[in-house]
Design a protein around this motif. Structure first.
Motif, mmCIF file in Angstrom:
data_model
loop_
_atom_site.group_PDB
_atom_site.id
_atom_site.type_symbol
_atom_site.label_atom_id
_atom_site.label_comp_id
_atom_site.label_asym_id
_atom_site.label_seq_id
_atom_site.Cartn_x
_atom_site.Cartn_y
_atom_site.Cartn_z
ATOM 1 N N GLU A 192 0.658 -1.470 0.065
ATOM 2 C CA GLU A 192 0.037 0.081 0.047
ATOM 3 C C GLU A 192 1.026 1.331 -0.126
ATOM 4 N N ASP A 193 0.538 2.270 -0.829
ATOM 5 C CA ASP A 193 1.086 3.411 -1.047
ATOM 6 C C ASP A 193 2.616 3.463 -1.542
ATOM 7 N N VAL A 194 2.918 2.218 -2.037
ATOM 8 C CA VAL A 194 4.330 2.205 -2.616
ATOM 9 C C VAL A 194 4.296 3.082 -3.974
ATOM 10 N N VAL A 195 3.283 2.900 -4.770
ATOM 11 C CA VAL A 195 3.058 3.392 -6.130
ATOM 12 C C VAL A 195 2.943 5.009 -6.011
ATOM 13 N N PRO A 196 2.151 5.663 -5.184
ATOM 14 C CA PRO A 196 2.313 7.192 -5.378
ATOM 15 C C PRO A 196 3.735 7.671 -4.620
ATOM 16 N N HIS A 197 4.456 6.824 -3.685
ATOM 17 C CA HIS A 197 5.831 7.349 -3.284
ATOM 18 C C HIS A 197 6.881 7.173 -4.257
ATOM 19 N N PHE A 198 6.792 5.872 -5.220
ATOM 20 C CA PHE A 198 7.684 5.840 -6.370
ATOM 21 C C PHE A 198 7.338 6.881 -7.512
ATOM 22 N N GLN A 199 5.898 7.030 -7.684
ATOM 23 C CA GLN A 199 5.668 7.893 -8.761
ATOM 24 C C GLN A 199 6.115 9.359 -8.594
ATOM 25 N N ALA A 200 5.968 9.782 -7.241
ATOM 26 C CA ALA A 200 6.537 11.103 -6.762
ATOM 27 C C ALA A 200 7.969 11.263 -6.932
ATOM 28 N N LEU A 201 8.775 10.251 -6.451
ATOM 29 C CA LEU A 201 10.117 10.170 -6.884
ATOM 30 C C LEU A 201 10.707 10.236 -8.221
ATOM 31 N N SER A 202 9.750 9.807 -8.824
ATOM 32 C CA SER A 202 10.120 9.672 -10.442
ATOM 33 C C SER A 202 10.086 10.862 -11.171
ATOM 34 N N SER A 203 9.014 11.689 -10.495
ATOM 35 C CA SER A 203 8.808 13.066 -11.348
ATOM 36 C C SER A 203 9.346 14.163 -10.581
ATOM 37 N N SER A 204 9.945 13.955 -9.466
ATOM 38 C CA SER A 204 10.525 14.882 -8.399
ATOM 39 C C SER A 204 11.765 15.937 -9.217
ATOM 40 N N GLY A 205 11.697 17.101 -9.006
ATOM 41 C CA GLY A 205 12.621 17.953 -9.783
ATOM 42 C C GLY A 205 12.401 18.134 -11.184
ATOM 43 N N ARG A 206 11.619 17.579 -11.736
ATOM 44 C CA ARG A 206 11.479 17.842 -13.267
ATOM 45 C C ARG A 206 10.619 19.039 -13.552
#
Length: 322
Positions: free
Chosen positions: A157-171
């Protein structure tokens, strides 16, 4: 019957392109059906570990209108490491590889990532980091691998939003994403299953770096086990390949991730910015807590979490994600 050409996602920096795959001998067996259930699924999974590879097969990569030739290694694996010239593209870029069988050209397409300099790189384990795998219980792990198809397997649970946020961070630009790598002790046999699982759950598109392929039923029983030097070497290679990226390392406490990440952080003291370790048992492990405390003295931000909501909160507090 024709040989089977499998490609994997590749990666490139400013000077070099790396793409890889396997060539398998012709077979009458059907491709693994990931939607099969129970015994049919078990037969399909076991079939993935009985596949026969083709040694010394001729393989051709088309790049910049040049046809580059190599041959497979003893286990059917091939890898092209070639100079990258006159390339201005970033993000995911398509490539194609071919083999020739009885005067017929067999072509397969895949893509590779070329991230912009200076952004985040995220390296994550797979089993019990985002894919619920029951590593601490070998019989339960084997049961889920054999009798649970890809739609039945679960993500934390909640791993997907965490990974997605890291993926787009600073872009700054929509659609531009940070480089993501999934490094695992699972073998190349499970590549298609893992890719499909990440797509179903909308996890970030990533380069997968897995262990050498296995080709016997006996080896299947030891799937995902054994030494973890493979993971250490793969992670070390990524950090050397992209020295200007700042890295977030994500794993769990079921095996050796905390100790691998500590060693990596010591070797790359200016590169690793954060380490996330998922707690897989009822209690936190003293040895793991000690390692993470030591990492903090190296100015690495650490988070030992039970639920991904805690990891998200930590990432926001430290400014990794907004």
């Amino acid at each position: 019957m024709k040989p089977i050409l499998k490609l994997y996602r590749g990666y490139a920096n400013e000077q070099e392109l790396i793409v890889m795959g396997h060539v398998f001998k012709p077979t009458k067996k059907k491709e693994y059906d990931f939607l099969s259930k129970n015994l049919k699924n078990a037969r399909s999974v076991i079939g993935l570990f009985r596949i026969k590879t083709q040694a010394n097969a001729d393989v051709y990569l088309v790049h910049n209108d040049i046809n580059i030739h190599t041959k497979t290694l003893a286990d059917g694996y091939f890898k092209f490491c070639i100079p990258l010239e006159q390339c201005s593209d970033y993000g995911w870029i398509d490539y194609e590889v071919s083999i020739i069988y009885k005067n017929e050209t067999i072509v397969t397409k895949e893509s590779y990532i070329r991230p912009r300099i200076g952004n985040l790189g995220i390296i994550s384990d797979i089993d019990d980091t985002f894919l619920v795998s029951y590593t601490l219980n070998p019989f339960k792990k084997l049961y889920h691998l054999l009798f649970r198809n890809v739609n039945s397997r679960k993500v934390f649970e909640d791993v997907v939003p965490h990974f997605q946020a890291l993926s787009s961070s600073g872009r700054a630009h929509v659609g531009e994403l940070n480089a993501f790598f999934y490094v695992s002790s699972s073998e190349w046999n499970l590549y298609r299953f893992l890719v499909l699982f990440t797509e179903i759950h909308k996890l970030p598109k990533a380069v997968l770096l897995l262990k050498d392929i296995k080709t016997s039923l006996f080896n299947f029983l030891w799937s995902g086990r054994g030494g973890h030097n493979h993971k250490f070497e793969k992670i070390k290679h990524i950090l050397e390949f992209y020295p200007s990226l700042k890295y977030v390392l994500i794993g769990d406490d079921s095996q050796h991730d905390p100790f691998l990440y500590e060693a990596i952080s010591k070797i790359f003291p200016m590169t690793v910015t954060a380490v996330y370790i998922r707690q897989t048992g009822k209690y936190k492990k003293d040895k793991v807590a000690k390692v993470l405390k030591n990492l903090e003295t190296l100015d690495v931000s650490v988070c030992y979490f039970k639920n991904s909501a805690q990891a998200i909160s930590h990432s926001k507090k430290t400014g990794l994600i907004s």
